[in-house]
Design a protein around this motif. Sequence first.
Motif, mmCIF file in Angstrom:
data_model
loop_
_atom_site.group_PDB
_atom_site.id
_atom_site.type_symbol
_atom_site.label_atom_id
_atom_site.label_comp_id
_atom_site.label_asym_id
_atom_site.label_seq_id
_atom_site.Cartn_x
_atom_site.Cartn_y
_atom_site.Cartn_z
ATOM 1 N N PHE A 110 15.593 -54.187 40.831
ATOM 2 C CA PHE A 110 16.995 -53.854 41.116
ATOM 3 C C PHE A 110 17.222 -52.362 40.896
ATOM 4 O O PHE A 110 16.647 -51.770 39.981
ATOM 5 N N TYR A 111 18.076 -51.756 41.731
ATOM 6 C CA TYR A 111 18.405 -50.338 41.507
ATOM 7 C C TYR A 111 19.906 -50.066 41.471
ATOM 8 O O TYR A 111 20.326 -48.966 41.171
ATOM 9 N N SER A 112 20.713 -51.077 41.793
ATOM 10 C CA SER A 112 22.167 -50.889 41.818
ATOM 11 C C SER A 112 22.757 -52.256 41.522
ATOM 12 O O SER A 112 22.754 -53.130 42.384
ATOM 13 N N THR A 115 21.208 -55.387 43.083
ATOM 14 C CA THR A 115 20.700 -55.105 44.428
ATOM 15 C C THR A 115 19.358 -54.411 44.336
ATOM 16 O O THR A 115 19.165 -53.546 43.482
ATOM 17 N N GLY A 116 18.463 -54.790 45.221
ATOM 18 C CA GLY A 116 17.163 -54.150 45.223
ATOM 19 C C GLY A 116 16.205 -54.854 46.141
ATOM 20 O O GLY A 116 16.578 -55.462 47.135
ATOM 21 N N TRP A 153 20.028 -42.784 46.508
ATOM 22 C CA TRP A 153 20.950 -43.915 46.398
ATOM 23 C C TRP A 153 21.028 -44.483 44.986
ATOM 24 O O TRP A 153 21.855 -45.348 44.708
ATOM 25 N N GLU A 185 22.294 -44.081 41.707
ATOM 26 C CA GLU A 185 23.271 -43.187 41.094
ATOM 27 C C GLU A 185 22.947 -42.834 39.643
ATOM 28 O O GLU A 185 23.246 -41.743 39.180
ATOM 29 N N LEU A 240 12.798 -35.475 52.306
ATOM 30 C CA LEU A 240 12.993 -36.928 52.249
ATOM 31 C C LEU A 240 11.901 -37.694 52.996
ATOM 32 O O LEU A 240 11.298 -37.177 53.935
ATOM 33 N N SER A 296 15.991 -48.590 47.798
ATOM 34 C CA SER A 296 16.824 -48.188 48.948
ATOM 35 C C SER A 296 16.008 -47.774 50.171
ATOM 36 O O SER A 296 16.574 -47.616 51.248
ATOM 37 N N GLY A 297 14.706 -47.535 50.021
ATOM 38 C CA GLY A 297 13.894 -47.104 51.158
ATOM 39 C C GLY A 297 13.992 -45.615 51.452
ATOM 40 O O GLY A 297 13.290 -45.087 52.310
ATOM 41 N N MET A 298 14.882 -44.907 50.739
ATOM 42 C CA MET A 298 15.056 -43.461 50.941
ATOM 43 C C MET A 298 14.556 -42.755 49.701
ATOM 44 O O MET A 298 15.073 -42.990 48.602
ATOM 45 N N PRO A 353 21.195 -35.403 54.576
ATOM 46 C CA PRO A 353 22.535 -35.924 54.845
ATOM 47 C C PRO A 353 23.560 -35.356 53.863
ATOM 48 O O PRO A 353 23.209 -34.966 52.738
ATOM 49 N N PHE A 393 25.828 -36.680 51.907
ATOM 50 C CA PHE A 393 25.984 -37.256 50.561
ATOM 51 C C PHE A 393 24.823 -36.858 49.654
ATOM 52 O O PHE A 393 24.975 -36.834 48.434
#
Lengths: 281, 281
Positions: A6-8, A11-12, A190, A192, A216, A224-226, A273, A275
Amino acid sequence: MQFNEFYSGRTGLTVGINKVLFSEESPYQKVEILETDTWGNMMTIDGMVMLSEKDEFVYHEMLAHVPMFAHPKPRRVLIIGGGDGGTAREVLRHPMVEHVDMVEIDETVVRAAKQFMPDVGDFNNPKLHVHFEDGIAFVERVSEPYDVIIIDGSDPVGPAVDLFSENFYRSCYKALSSQGVLSSQTESPWVESYHPAIRKLFRSLDTIFEVSRMYLAFIPLYPSGMWSLAFASKGIHPHDSEVMDRVVKGTTSMDASLQYYNPEVHQGSFALPGFVREILR
Amino acid sequence: MQFNEFYSGRTGLTVGINKVLFSEESPYQKVEILETDTWGNMMTIDGMVMLSEKDEFVYHEMLAHVPMFAHPKPRRVLIIGGGDGGTAREVLRHPMVEHVDMVEIDETVVRAAKQFMPDVGDFNNPKLHVHFEDGIAFVERVSEPYDVIIIDGSDPVGPAVDLFSENFYRSCYKALSSQGVLSSQTESPWVESYHPAIRKLFRSLDTIFEVSRMYLAFIPLYPSGMWSLAFASKGIHPHDSEVMDRVVKGTTSMDASLQYYNPEVHQGSFALPGFVREILR
């Protein structure tokens, strides 16, 4: 069996696991090799994905070739971490390389990778010298400088936390030759909870080095894949025309081995990007 | 409760869900709105993530602004699908736009989005005209041509399967004005089961349009986090100097609303890694 990272919140990533091939609590961390259903064998450290046999090419090509092609004549290379051997393998594709020191704190990582991911590393290459010790202490006592230093550490928790410190990057700067170039993995934009560490790291690079930039890569099994990486140098810009000439020539001659990196990707990966720029502000 | 979407064996995304806010089996598909723990509300169709309130800006900015800035004077725009309203919202930021037709087959999607994602769409904008009908039939009988057509459909299964057919793109070509530009979502390069559909789609575009190219975006809640999109036109190249001039000017004036798209990203997103190029070969 499912592996989850999980990272958020909750979610993960979730990965189908056939079996656990290796699991060892080293003095530094828990190292595991899991046989996945569709990604080959996958290494985790303290429950975080380090690499799978199927997607490792993205991370290793992007971490190695961006700084290696930026330097006009990369003969001596230092890798901090990188115990799976993938970064060294990509570095060793560059014909000018004479000597690579890889400093991995945890011999467990190398042992597990050699046994369960035999195609990732190039450990029998006579140009490669593996040292099992603390990379931070190693950098502090470098006498013969390196042309390229690559920081291939894990997340800024546990033994890798100091790989995000300003002092460490000051030591790297001193350990680099006059045209020296550095790269480092710098987490996902992603995630935070890592923003303060990412911001601090790039501020340090900006203070210490003449040039520093984020780039990137798409890494499917990382949060997140990023994924973000850092480029820093004593003056070389990551895609000025001389660098791009070397990239075009060099990738043409090593083309068959490259699955991700190419001249357009070298340049395009520095487009950030909005953000992501905000994180660095 | 966890939501799972697998894209490679049992590998994929897992998302923490607080509760199900909406669940309806429409004549076309199952539409759900889930309240997530960290991504706001999330819409799924037949168990596939369409968008979350937190990450939707990436997909909508990249699908809309790349073709919109490529066209010198985009007055009439057609959106096929896009029922959540996010693509239309980004299109409507362009001051030259006079008329947007959005053709969504399933009114359930619009109804769910209006109620549970009120900030995503701009449905009260008088320039926006929503039609609940089959987008493929709609395109075939267009009499007044469009400057930009955007295909914002779901995966090539269920009602969206024909959005990947050559006939459909022939109809789009005919429905475009002389400088017409098109964009479309074209799945993740990491999802191998979709490679034949992706390859076929780009071959169709290559046959029908004067210019066709793939571009990429980082979308954390889509399979693998790497998403591909198609750009096609009757002659305009996606980043020639006139286009880039418009992008620089246009993004400066709409800067506050943009969280992902900018001139560097517009250009850099067309850089394709080697393994992605291989899919198109």
